[in-house]
Design an enzyme around this catalytic site. Sequence first.
Site, PDB file in Angstrom:
ATOM      1  N   ASP A  35       0.855  -1.240  -0.063  1.00 33.26           N
ATOM      2  CA  ASP A  35       0.133   0.002  -0.025  1.00 33.26           C
ATOM      3  C   ASP A  35       0.736   1.212   0.010  1.00 33.26           C
ATOM      4  O   ASP A  35       2.041   1.053   0.511  1.00 33.26           O
ATOM      5  CB  ASP A  35      -1.048   0.089   1.382  1.00 33.26           C
ATOM      6  CG  ASP A  35      -2.026  -1.144   1.219  1.00 33.26           C
ATOM      7  OD1 ASP A  35      -1.939  -1.904   0.229  1.00 33.26           O
ATOM      8  OD2 ASP A  35      -2.586  -0.921   2.210  1.00 33.26           O
ATOM      9  N   ASP A  36       0.155   2.208  -0.495  1.00 31.30           N
ATOM     10  CA  ASP A  36       0.905   3.660  -0.351  1.00 31.30           C
ATOM     11  C   ASP A  36       1.695   4.069  -1.409  1.00 31.30           C
ATOM     12  O   ASP A  36       2.209   5.275  -1.403  1.00 31.30           O
ATOM     13  CB  ASP A  36       1.294   3.983   1.080  1.00 31.30           C
ATOM     14  CG  ASP A  36       0.363   3.587   2.079  1.00 31.30           C
ATOM     15  OD1 ASP A  36      -1.027   3.716   1.796  1.00 31.30           O
ATOM     16  OD2 ASP A  36       0.590   3.654   3.310  1.00 31.30           O
ATOM     17  N   HIS A  86      -6.153   3.092  -4.042  1.00 32.38           N
ATOM     18  CA  HIS A  86      -5.890   3.173  -2.814  1.00 32.38           C
ATOM     19  C   HIS A  86      -6.349   4.846  -2.341  1.00 32.38           C
ATOM     20  O   HIS A  86      -5.695   5.245  -1.410  1.00 32.38           O
ATOM     21  CB  HIS A  86      -4.641   2.976  -2.400  1.00 32.38           C
ATOM     22  CG  HIS A  86      -4.294   2.614  -0.951  1.00 32.38           C
ATOM     23  ND1 HIS A  86      -5.151   1.697  -0.208  1.00 32.38           N
ATOM     24  CD2 HIS A  86      -3.289   3.147  -0.057  1.00 32.38           C
ATOM     25  CE1 HIS A  86      -4.659   2.007   1.101  1.00 32.38           C
ATOM     26  NE2 HIS A  86      -3.476   2.662   1.296  1.00 32.38           N
ATOM     27  N   HIS A  90      -5.319   9.213  -0.155  1.00 34.87           N
ATOM     28  CA  HIS A  90      -5.156   8.288   1.232  1.00 34.87           C
ATOM     29  C   HIS A  90      -5.829   9.072   2.400  1.00 34.87           C
ATOM     30  O   HIS A  90      -5.546   9.336   3.641  1.00 34.87           O
ATOM     31  CB  HIS A  90      -3.652   8.502   1.747  1.00 34.87           C
ATOM     32  CG  HIS A  90      -3.151   7.201   2.581  1.00 34.87           C
ATOM     33  ND1 HIS A  90      -3.128   7.300   4.051  1.00 34.87           N
ATOM     34  CD2 HIS A  90      -2.835   5.983   2.356  1.00 34.87           C
ATOM     35  CE1 HIS A  90      -2.779   6.030   4.531  1.00 34.87           C
ATOM     36  NE2 HIS A  90      -2.731   5.340   3.520  1.00 34.87           N
ATOM     37  N   HIS A 183       3.913  -2.033   3.152  1.00 33.15           N
ATOM     38  CA  HIS A 183       3.630  -0.832   2.396  1.00 33.15           C
ATOM     39  C   HIS A 183       5.051  -0.545   1.813  1.00 33.15           C
ATOM     40  O   HIS A 183       6.134  -0.595   2.553  1.00 33.15           O
ATOM     41  CB  HIS A 183       3.340   0.059   3.745  1.00 33.15           C
ATOM     42  CG  HIS A 183       1.910  -0.088   4.368  1.00 33.15           C
ATOM     43  ND1 HIS A 183       1.784  -0.965   5.352  1.00 33.15           N
ATOM     44  CD2 HIS A 183       0.916   0.428   4.207  1.00 33.15           C
ATOM     45  CE1 HIS A 183       0.359  -0.941   5.835  1.00 33.15           C
ATOM     46  NE2 HIS A 183       0.117   0.037   5.112  1.00 33.15           N
TER      47      HIS A 183
END
Length: 214
Positions: A35-36, A86, A90, A183
Site C-alpha cells: 500500500d501507499d 488506494h 489516502h 507498505h
Amino acid sequence: MTFTPIKTPLVAKKLFPNYVWDLPTTEKVIYLTFDDGPTPDITNWTLDILNQYNAKATFFCIGKNIEKHPEIFQKILSEGHSVGNHTQNHIKGWKTKRKDYLNNIELCESVLQAHNPKANLNTLFRAPYGQITPKQGKDLIDLGYKIIMWDVLSFDWDKTVTKETCFNNVISKAKQGSIIVFHDSVKASQNMQYALPKVLEYFSEKGFRFNTIS
C-alpha cells in the site's frame, strides 16, 4: 502496537462477506500486497526483491503518487504486478462524507486509467487504514469494485514494532490463500525492507508461490 489484530478474526470476515479477506485455496499460494506507493527508491527496491524470487504482488497505489512518479508506476506494470485503487489522497473513510469519499476514489481511478489504458475499469480497491463504512462499501461494490481487505497485517508501518516482530507477524499467521499487507512507503521502509526478503525466502523454501490478486 494498536488493538488491530495481526490476523483478521473470522467474525470480521463473516460480518463483511462481500469484502475479500483471503483467497482460499488448497495450493501453496500467498498474496503479497503493498500500500501507499509508488514511492521513489522504496518501490523500486521492492520490485527488485520480488523479481529475485520470481514473486508477483498487488500494489494499491495512491493517485497523487502515481501522478508524481509515473515511471515507477509503469515499472510495476511492466514487471507483471497488479495494481489497485488506494484513493487519490489516502483519506479516511470514517471521517469523510460518502459523496466526497467516492469522488476521491473515482479521481484515483481516472489517474489509474490514464496511466494504464489497458486496465479494467473499477476493479480492485483497498481503503486506507481499512476505514470504510458499510454504505461506502455498498456504493463501491455497486460500481463494480472488489474491496480487498487482508488476512494478515505485517505492522511494518508501526514504529513500536521491531523489524523482527514484523517478520514473525507474517510467518506465524500466514497460510495458503492469505492476503498479506506491507507498505512501500518511507514510514514502513525499515521494517518492510528487513521482513520482506525473509518472508520471500521462508515461504519459497516451503514451496509457496506469490501471485497477484486479479
